[in-house]
Design a protein around this motif. Sequence first.
Motif, PDB file in Angstrom:
ATOM      1  N   PRO A 170      -1.013 -11.478 -46.720  1.00 13.56           N
ATOM      2  CA  PRO A 170       0.402 -11.489 -46.303  1.00 13.56           C
ATOM      3  C   PRO A 170       0.672 -12.540 -45.232  1.00 13.56           C
ATOM      4  O   PRO A 170      -0.225 -12.901 -44.458  1.00 13.56           O
ATOM      5  CB  PRO A 170       0.623 -10.070 -45.754  1.00 13.56           C
ATOM      6  CG  PRO A 170      -0.482  -9.246 -46.328  1.00 13.56           C
ATOM      7  CD  PRO A 170      -1.645 -10.165 -46.507  1.00 13.56           C
ATOM      8  N   ALA A 171       1.920 -12.986 -45.161  1.00 12.02           N
ATOM      9  CA  ALA A 171       2.301 -14.054 -44.234  1.00 12.02           C
ATOM     10  C   ALA A 171       2.025 -13.673 -42.777  1.00 12.02           C
ATOM     11  O   ALA A 171       1.538 -14.500 -41.990  1.00 12.02           O
ATOM     12  CB  ALA A 171       3.779 -14.392 -44.416  1.00 12.02           C
ATOM     13  N   GLU A 172       2.331 -12.420 -42.391  1.00 13.07           N
ATOM     14  CA  GLU A 172       2.120 -11.995 -41.006  1.00 13.07           C
ATOM     15  C   GLU A 172       0.641 -12.046 -40.634  1.00 13.07           C
ATOM     16  O   GLU A 172       0.277 -12.435 -39.526  1.00 13.07           O
ATOM     17  CB  GLU A 172       2.669 -10.579 -40.798  1.00 13.07           C
ATOM     18  CG  GLU A 172       4.178 -10.496 -40.735  1.00 13.07           C
ATOM     19  CD  GLU A 172       4.754 -11.369 -39.624  1.00 13.07           C
ATOM     20  OE1 GLU A 172       4.230 -11.295 -38.473  1.00 13.07           O
ATOM     21  OE2 GLU A 172       5.701 -12.123 -39.881  1.00 13.07           O
ATOM     22  N   LEU A 173      -0.206 -11.673 -41.590  1.00 14.51           N
ATOM     23  CA  LEU A 173      -1.641 -11.696 -41.321  1.00 14.51           C
ATOM     24  C   LEU A 173      -2.147 -13.141 -41.220  1.00 14.51           C
ATOM     25  O   LEU A 173      -3.034 -13.450 -40.418  1.00 14.51           O
ATOM     26  CB  LEU A 173      -2.387 -10.948 -42.423  1.00 14.51           C
ATOM     27  CG  LEU A 173      -3.860 -10.619 -42.173  1.00 14.51           C
ATOM     28  CD1 LEU A 173      -4.046  -9.923 -40.843  1.00 14.51           C
ATOM     29  CD2 LEU A 173      -4.400  -9.768 -43.313  1.00 14.51           C
ATOM     30  N   LYS A 174      -1.551 -14.031 -42.010  1.00 12.31           N
ATOM     31  CA  LYS A 174      -1.913 -15.446 -41.925  1.00 12.31           C
ATOM     32  C   LYS A 174      -1.598 -16.015 -40.539  1.00 12.31           C
ATOM     33  O   LYS A 174      -2.326 -16.853 -40.012  1.00 12.31           O
ATOM     34  CB  LYS A 174      -1.185 -16.253 -43.005  1.00 12.31           C
ATOM     35  CG  LYS A 174      -1.726 -16.048 -44.407  1.00 12.31           C
ATOM     36  CD  LYS A 174      -1.005 -16.928 -45.406  1.00 12.31           C
ATOM     37  CE  LYS A 174      -1.585 -16.770 -46.802  1.00 12.31           C
ATOM     38  NZ  LYS A 174      -0.873 -17.610 -47.796  1.00 12.31           N
ATOM     39  N   LYS A 175      -0.498 -15.539 -39.952  1.00  9.57           N
ATOM     40  CA  LYS A 175      -0.127 -15.996 -38.603  1.00  9.57           C
ATOM     41  C   LYS A 175      -1.184 -15.566 -37.589  1.00  9.57           C
ATOM     42  O   LYS A 175      -1.552 -16.329 -36.695  1.00  9.57           O
ATOM     43  CB  LYS A 175       1.239 -15.437 -38.209  1.00  9.57           C
ATOM     44  CG  LYS A 175       2.407 -16.044 -38.975  1.00  9.57           C
ATOM     45  CD  LYS A 175       3.726 -15.427 -38.542  1.00  9.57           C
ATOM     46  CE  LYS A 175       4.900 -15.994 -39.350  1.00  9.57           C
ATOM     47  NZ  LYS A 175       6.189 -15.344 -38.947  1.00  9.57           N
ATOM     48  N   GLU A 203     -12.674  -8.765 -34.925  1.00  8.95           N
ATOM     49  CA  GLU A 203     -13.353  -7.951 -35.916  1.00  8.95           C
ATOM     50  C   GLU A 203     -12.349  -7.083 -36.673  1.00  8.95           C
ATOM     51  O   GLU A 203     -12.439  -6.926 -37.899  1.00  8.95           O
ATOM     52  CB  GLU A 203     -14.422  -7.069 -35.247  1.00  8.95           C
ATOM     53  CG  GLU A 203     -15.122  -6.101 -36.185  1.00  8.95           C
ATOM     54  CD  GLU A 203     -15.791  -6.780 -37.364  1.00  8.95           C
ATOM     55  OE1 GLU A 203     -15.846  -6.147 -38.442  1.00  8.95           O
ATOM     56  OE2 GLU A 203     -16.263  -7.934 -37.234  1.00  8.95           O
ATOM     57  N   GLU A 204     -11.378  -6.546 -35.951  1.00 12.03           N
ATOM     58  CA  GLU A 204     -10.311  -5.766 -36.597  1.00 12.03           C
ATOM     59  C   GLU A 204      -9.509  -6.649 -37.552  1.00 12.03           C
ATOM     60  O   GLU A 204      -9.093  -6.207 -38.632  1.00 12.03           O
ATOM     61  CB  GLU A 204      -9.403  -5.145 -35.538  1.00 12.03           C
ATOM     62  CG  GLU A 204     -10.084  -4.040 -34.736  1.00 12.03           C
ATOM     63  CD  GLU A 204      -9.236  -3.557 -33.575  1.00 12.03           C
ATOM     64  OE1 GLU A 204      -8.148  -4.155 -33.335  1.00 12.03           O
ATOM     65  OE2 GLU A 204      -9.651  -2.606 -32.890  1.00 12.03           O
ATOM     66  N   LEU A 205      -9.293  -7.902 -37.150  1.00 14.65           N
ATOM     67  CA  LEU A 205      -8.594  -8.852 -38.015  1.00 14.65           C
ATOM     68  C   LEU A 205      -9.398  -9.117 -39.290  1.00 14.65           C
ATOM     69  O   LEU A 205      -8.838  -9.169 -40.393  1.00 14.65           O
ATOM     70  CB  LEU A 205      -8.332 -10.147 -37.255  1.00 14.65           C
ATOM     71  CG  LEU A 205      -7.632 -11.275 -38.012  1.00 14.65           C
ATOM     72  CD1 LEU A 205      -6.283 -10.812 -38.549  1.00 14.65           C
ATOM     73  CD2 LEU A 205      -7.459 -12.496 -37.121  1.00 14.65           C
ATOM     74  N   ASP A 206     -10.708  -9.269 -39.139  1.00 16.80           N
ATOM     75  CA  ASP A 206     -11.566  -9.472 -40.308  1.00 16.80           C
ATOM     76  C   ASP A 206     -11.484  -8.293 -41.267  1.00 16.80           C
ATOM     77  O   ASP A 206     -11.487  -8.466 -42.492  1.00 16.80           O
ATOM     78  CB  ASP A 206     -13.019  -9.683 -39.869  1.00 16.80           C
ATOM     79  CG  ASP A 206     -13.253 -11.055 -39.270  1.00 16.80           C
ATOM     80  OD1 ASP A 206     -12.494 -11.979 -39.611  1.00 16.80           O
ATOM     81  OD2 ASP A 206     -14.198 -11.199 -38.474  1.00 16.80           O
ATOM     82  N   GLN A 207     -11.432  -7.083 -40.705  1.00 14.92           N
ATOM     83  CA  GLN A 207     -11.318  -5.882 -41.539  1.00 14.92           C
ATOM     84  C   GLN A 207     -10.014  -5.917 -42.350  1.00 14.92           C
ATOM     85  O   GLN A 207      -9.990  -5.559 -43.532  1.00 14.92           O
ATOM     86  CB  GLN A 207     -11.374  -4.626 -40.674  1.00 14.92           C
ATOM     87  CG  GLN A 207     -12.707  -4.369 -39.989  1.00 14.92           C
ATOM     88  CD  GLN A 207     -13.787  -3.926 -40.960  1.00 14.92           C
ATOM     89  OE1 GLN A 207     -13.535  -3.701 -42.143  1.00 14.92           O
ATOM     90  NE2 GLN A 207     -15.006  -3.819 -40.468  1.00 14.92           N
ATOM     91  N   LYS A 208      -8.941  -6.355 -41.715  1.00 12.15           N
ATOM     92  CA  LYS A 208      -7.652  -6.454 -42.423  1.00 12.15           C
ATOM     93  C   LYS A 208      -7.735  -7.474 -43.555  1.00 12.15           C
ATOM     94  O   LYS A 208      -7.223  -7.258 -44.648  1.00 12.15           O
ATOM     95  CB  LYS A 208      -6.544  -6.876 -41.435  1.00 12.15           C
ATOM     96  CG  LYS A 208      -6.202  -5.817 -40.408  1.00 12.15           C
ATOM     97  CD  LYS A 208      -5.119  -6.335 -39.470  1.00 12.15           C
ATOM     98  CE  LYS A 208      -4.799  -5.356 -38.359  1.00 12.15           C
ATOM     99  NZ  LYS A 208      -3.768  -5.907 -37.409  1.00 12.15           N
ATOM    100  N   VAL A 209      -8.393  -8.607 -43.268  1.00  9.91           N
ATOM    101  CA  VAL A 209      -8.525  -9.654 -44.289  1.00  9.91           C
ATOM    102  C   VAL A 209      -9.366  -9.150 -45.465  1.00  9.91           C
ATOM    103  O   VAL A 209      -9.021  -9.370 -46.634  1.00  9.91           O
ATOM    104  CB  VAL A 209      -9.159 -10.928 -43.681  1.00  9.91           C
ATOM    105  CG1 VAL A 209      -9.506 -11.926 -44.778  1.00  9.91           C
ATOM    106  CG2 VAL A 209      -8.229 -11.550 -42.657  1.00  9.91           C
ATOM    107  N   ARG A 210     -10.454  -8.430 -45.154  1.00 11.93           N
ATOM    108  CA  ARG A 210     -11.324  -7.921 -46.229  1.00 11.93           C
ATOM    109  C   ARG A 210     -10.613  -6.922 -47.119  1.00 11.93           C
ATOM    110  O   ARG A 210     -10.986  -6.733 -48.272  1.00 11.93           O
ATOM    111  CB  ARG A 210     -12.583  -7.296 -45.624  1.00 11.93           C
ATOM    112  CG  ARG A 210     -13.644  -8.322 -45.255  1.00 11.93           C
ATOM    113  CD  ARG A 210     -14.986  -7.659 -44.995  1.00 11.93           C
ATOM    114  NE  ARG A 210     -15.005  -6.912 -43.745  1.00 11.93           N
ATOM    115  CZ  ARG A 210     -15.355  -7.445 -42.577  1.00 11.93           C
ATOM    116  NH1 ARG A 210     -15.707  -8.711 -42.484  1.00 11.93           N
ATOM    117  NH2 ARG A 210     -15.362  -6.692 -41.482  1.00 11.93           N
ATOM    118  N   SER A 211      -9.585  -6.260 -46.576  1.00 14.67           N
ATOM    119  CA  SER A 211      -8.849  -5.269 -47.372  1.00 14.67           C
ATOM    120  C   SER A 211      -7.853  -5.923 -48.325  1.00 14.67           C
ATOM    121  O   SER A 211      -7.295  -5.253 -49.191  1.00 14.67           O
ATOM    122  CB  SER A 211      -8.125  -4.297 -46.448  1.00 14.67           C
ATOM    123  OG  SER A 211      -7.050  -4.931 -45.778  1.00 14.67           O
ATOM    124  N   CYS A 212      -7.623  -7.205 -48.163  1.00  8.85           N
ATOM    125  CA  CYS A 212      -6.661  -7.919 -49.010  1.00  8.85           C
ATOM    126  C   CYS A 212      -7.267  -8.238 -50.370  1.00  8.85           C
ATOM    127  O   CYS A 212      -8.427  -8.680 -50.422  1.00  8.85           O
ATOM    128  CB  CYS A 212      -6.190  -9.217 -48.349  1.00  8.85           C
ATOM    129  SG  CYS A 212      -5.251  -8.945 -46.825  1.00  8.85           S
TER     130      CYS A 212
END
Length: 212
Positions: A170-175, A203-212
């Motif tokens: 998602p765009a927000e996560l890309k930001k 690390e929390e950000l990485d977890q969000k990315v892995r869920s994509c």
Amino acid sequence: MNKRICVAVYFTQGWCYSVDSWLEHFLASAKGFQGSLIVSTDFSDECDEKFKMIKARCEVAGWTAYNVKSSGVEDSQKAYKEDAQLIIARIQQKAFSMARELDADLFWSIESDILVPPNALKVLLQALEFDDEYYGIAMVTYPNGQFLGGRGSPNHPIAEDCKQDERIIPAELKKEIKKREEKSKELFDKRQKPTEKELKEWEELDQKVRSC
């Protein structure tokens, strides 16, 4: 003196799909050598058929194939969990025992989903010759379908299965990702390390990315 070479492979019914490709790669690496191949399996008809094919191909190549079987093993366990690992250990132990019975001098273990390079056996033997045969164990690296070996990072020495640009993010996560990249560059330029708080957030950000 010629050393007796023994190779072992292990699979159950659920892993038969990889055996044909495995065999092609093994035979390419075994060309010019002779030895014994131990095939450790369950008692399923599918494994029996695969062993018949392996034995026939090995005989043409100058290798002798043996089949050892384990009862009470099946494929319902979740991969890499303890029950699955115990099954792998059981069928591997069967092969190890057979290799001792054959009085092998050298033992090469290859799992059934590993596609070894065509020079793998030669490289292993050369590695064991190094330094007047000081070392008793050798290992050869291999590229898999994604070639995970060369794209690691300090936090992930073995790269993720999917790269970031292969995910739908998602765009927000890309930001957030871009903000982290800018902060990382700033810290690198200043020869500084991220704080514990930043590392946790990343690390929390990485977890969000892995869920994509």
